[in-house]
Design a protein around this motif. Structure first.
Motif, mmCIF file in Angstrom:
data_model
loop_
_atom_site.group_PDB
_atom_site.id
_atom_site.type_symbol
_atom_site.label_atom_id
_atom_site.label_comp_id
_atom_site.label_asym_id
_atom_site.label_seq_id
_atom_site.Cartn_x
_atom_site.Cartn_y
_atom_site.Cartn_z
ATOM 1 N N ASP B 194 -14.626 26.581 -132.051
ATOM 2 C CA ASP B 194 -14.141 27.851 -131.659
ATOM 3 C C ASP B 194 -15.256 28.957 -132.013
ATOM 4 O O ASP B 194 -15.580 29.118 -133.272
ATOM 5 C CB ASP B 194 -12.895 28.713 -132.575
ATOM 6 C CG ASP B 194 -12.748 30.108 -132.040
ATOM 7 O OD1 ASP B 194 -13.464 30.559 -131.306
ATOM 8 O OD2 ASP B 194 -11.607 30.549 -132.846
ATOM 9 N N THR B 196 -15.970 31.859 -131.322
ATOM 10 C CA THR B 196 -15.872 33.127 -131.244
ATOM 11 C C THR B 196 -16.884 34.303 -132.030
ATOM 12 O O THR B 196 -17.417 35.080 -131.736
ATOM 13 C CB THR B 196 -14.420 33.691 -131.750
ATOM 14 O OG1 THR B 196 -13.428 32.907 -130.855
ATOM 15 C CG2 THR B 196 -13.993 35.130 -131.226
ATOM 16 N N ASP B 200 -19.300 36.307 -129.959
ATOM 17 C CA ASP B 200 -18.725 37.536 -129.729
ATOM 18 C C ASP B 200 -19.520 38.443 -130.693
ATOM 19 O O ASP B 200 -19.205 39.630 -130.508
ATOM 20 C CB ASP B 200 -17.419 37.814 -129.854
ATOM 21 C CG ASP B 200 -16.541 36.836 -128.646
ATOM 22 O OD1 ASP B 200 -17.092 36.687 -127.667
ATOM 23 O OD2 ASP B 200 -15.285 36.901 -128.939
#
Lengths: 317, 317
Positions: B194, B196, B200
């Protein structure tokens, strides 16, 4: 805590320490050039001192020696670097440490040429010696080594002379030869009338000698005579052209490793960390467990070097 | 001086602190993962602890909480970063400071999300809090700010997420698109399953929030919610191609200034300091009097981050 500084040396560095000390919460209580000094226990007014120097050629009425009689906490030694016995800088340091005062050096001489003598005096004194400003101007290389711990740094490498780097950068960018670019650098004030210290690699070698002393942590003492030094006078413009065809360029690279100190022109890849341009400086530290650290910035200049001096002063608190 | 460390978190960083502490003259007397702990007042044997973790899935017989009952000097908090209330890391720090022990954080949560709370606890404690490892792995950015003095640093800017930088570097070098390079980075272990936090911009933002807190010196408190954050998911390969035609590239650049914290993909010149490649990190500090300092190196990794932890520990002496 506010400390009282006695500043020896009224050049770009000493003058900037006088100007910026207040911004760091410290007072300059004594300030000397080579022929005179000004002393004020309440703190000198920087512009009054600069004005007098400009108007009358002296900074005050007293003898330079009067700074040692002032009530100060830290001697800032910013007189010109000298080789061999590193005098008169070394005697200034000796006197301050003998009086149990701290010493912050911008002068490279005592710490490059007489490191063991300096540490021996420090061991006998309640004062300590700091010298971040002697290596790479604003670049915090010594404090980084101190933070990492000298035993955890295996080598230092880099570009620590802005004048030589400016000349090599310009030769590469403009296809000009050494003599031409040197003359230009002298016009711009980047190179001195006698450029020997910079272009023959002596200034860079002194800085790498200091790094070698710090990294060896007193186990081996280095001085300029121990360094292998080659300058940039004999780098032909054609060498830079050939290097460029191969994606490389030439920089005056110094090294301090367990094998000693070397300074010489070397090929480095264009765009690599070591290929800094203009008067930029860079130091690469090889660490035992954390790979390579690169620190770059302005390696010279009055306010830049004064910043290193005043960071050293603040570390004494 | 030899200090006794209690290490919470048995991931890459905690495990490397266990391995390297002896090299810095310190002992790990307690070590915990999320379900167990090992305590030995005489100092744990790193390989015995690692072996047991591999063989039995636990580091020792005791409960993780047992580390707080050990006779330790410094808590090393290296559990995973959490957002919002920064738990359970924050409670770990609270307990150690409440017992007047020092705390060294690799966990970004408490110092990014609850800076004022953390400083309030520190003010009540005989212990202090250090967190160099939370920002840029091996890069000594916080100690450099501390040496310069926070009031003399006006801004911090740079690349502080190696995963995002690896992806952007590969996209630019190979002309591949985001999804393709992300999958490759996951195969190489550079990106997590993951991704993220990294892609991000959250991880980079947390680091710049920490820098903003340090630079504001307690005058303004920042947390992740205060940051403007844009990640790299929507950077098209074509943007990198167009940038390259113009001698530029795209990097995920963070900034901490008096105006706050921003993280976003930005155009930077190829070959410039900010265009570091692969998993390299770089921080630029803007100083009042000494121009710009660049510090680059490995921003992540177990031994690299453990080096920052152990430098913090040595600073406590």
């Amino acid at each position: 805590m506010s400390l009282r500084l006695a500043v020896l040396g009224a050049g770009a560095v000493g003058g900037s320490v006088l100007d910026l000390a207040g911004d760091y919460g410290h007072d300059v209580v004594a300030f000397a050039d080579s022929s005179s000094s000004a002393v004020d226990p309440a703190g000198l007014d920087p512009s009054a001192v600069h004005d007098r120097k400009e108007r009358e050629g002296v900074v005050g009425d007293a003898d330079p020696e009067a700074v040692f009689d002032a009530d100060y906490d830290v001697l800032v030694e910013a007189t010109p670097t000298t080789l061999g016995d590193a005098e008169p800088g070394f005697s200034h340091v000796e006197r301050a440490l003998g009086d149990d005062r701290h010493v912050v050096l911008a002068n490279k001489g005592p710490v490059a040429e007489r490191y063991a003598d300096l540490r021996a005096l420090e061991a006998e004194s309640a004062g300590t010696v700091q010298f971040e400003a002697a290596v790479g101007g604003a670049i915090p290389v010594l404090s980084t080594i101190s933070d990492l711990g000298a035993p955890h740094v295996t080598a230092a490498r880099g570009v620590l002379n802005g004048t030589a780097n400016f000349i090599l950068s310009r030769m590469a960018a403009e296809g000009l030869d050494y003599e031409h670019v040197l003359a230009e650098a002298q016009d711009l004030g980047v190179a001195e009338a006698d450029p020997t210290f910079d272009v023959d690699g002596i200034d860079a070698a002194l800085k790498f000698v200091i790094l070698a002393n710090v990294l060896s942590d007193g186990k081996t003492e280095y001085a300029l005579d121990d360094a292998e030094v080659e300058g940039i006078r004999n780098v032909p413009g054609t060498a830079l052209d050939l290097a460029a065809e191969d994606g490389r360029t030439v920089r005056l690279i110094g090294e301090a490793t367990a094998d000693g100190v070397r300074v010489a022109p070397r090929l480095v890849p264009q765009g690599s960390a070591l290929s800094v341009t203009g008067t930029q400086n860079i130091v690469q530290l090889e660490t035992k467990h954390a790979g390579q650290l690169n620190i770059s910035g302005r390696g010279a200049g009055g306010p830049e070097t004064a910043t290193a001096v005043l960071s050293d002063v603040s570390r004494l608190e």
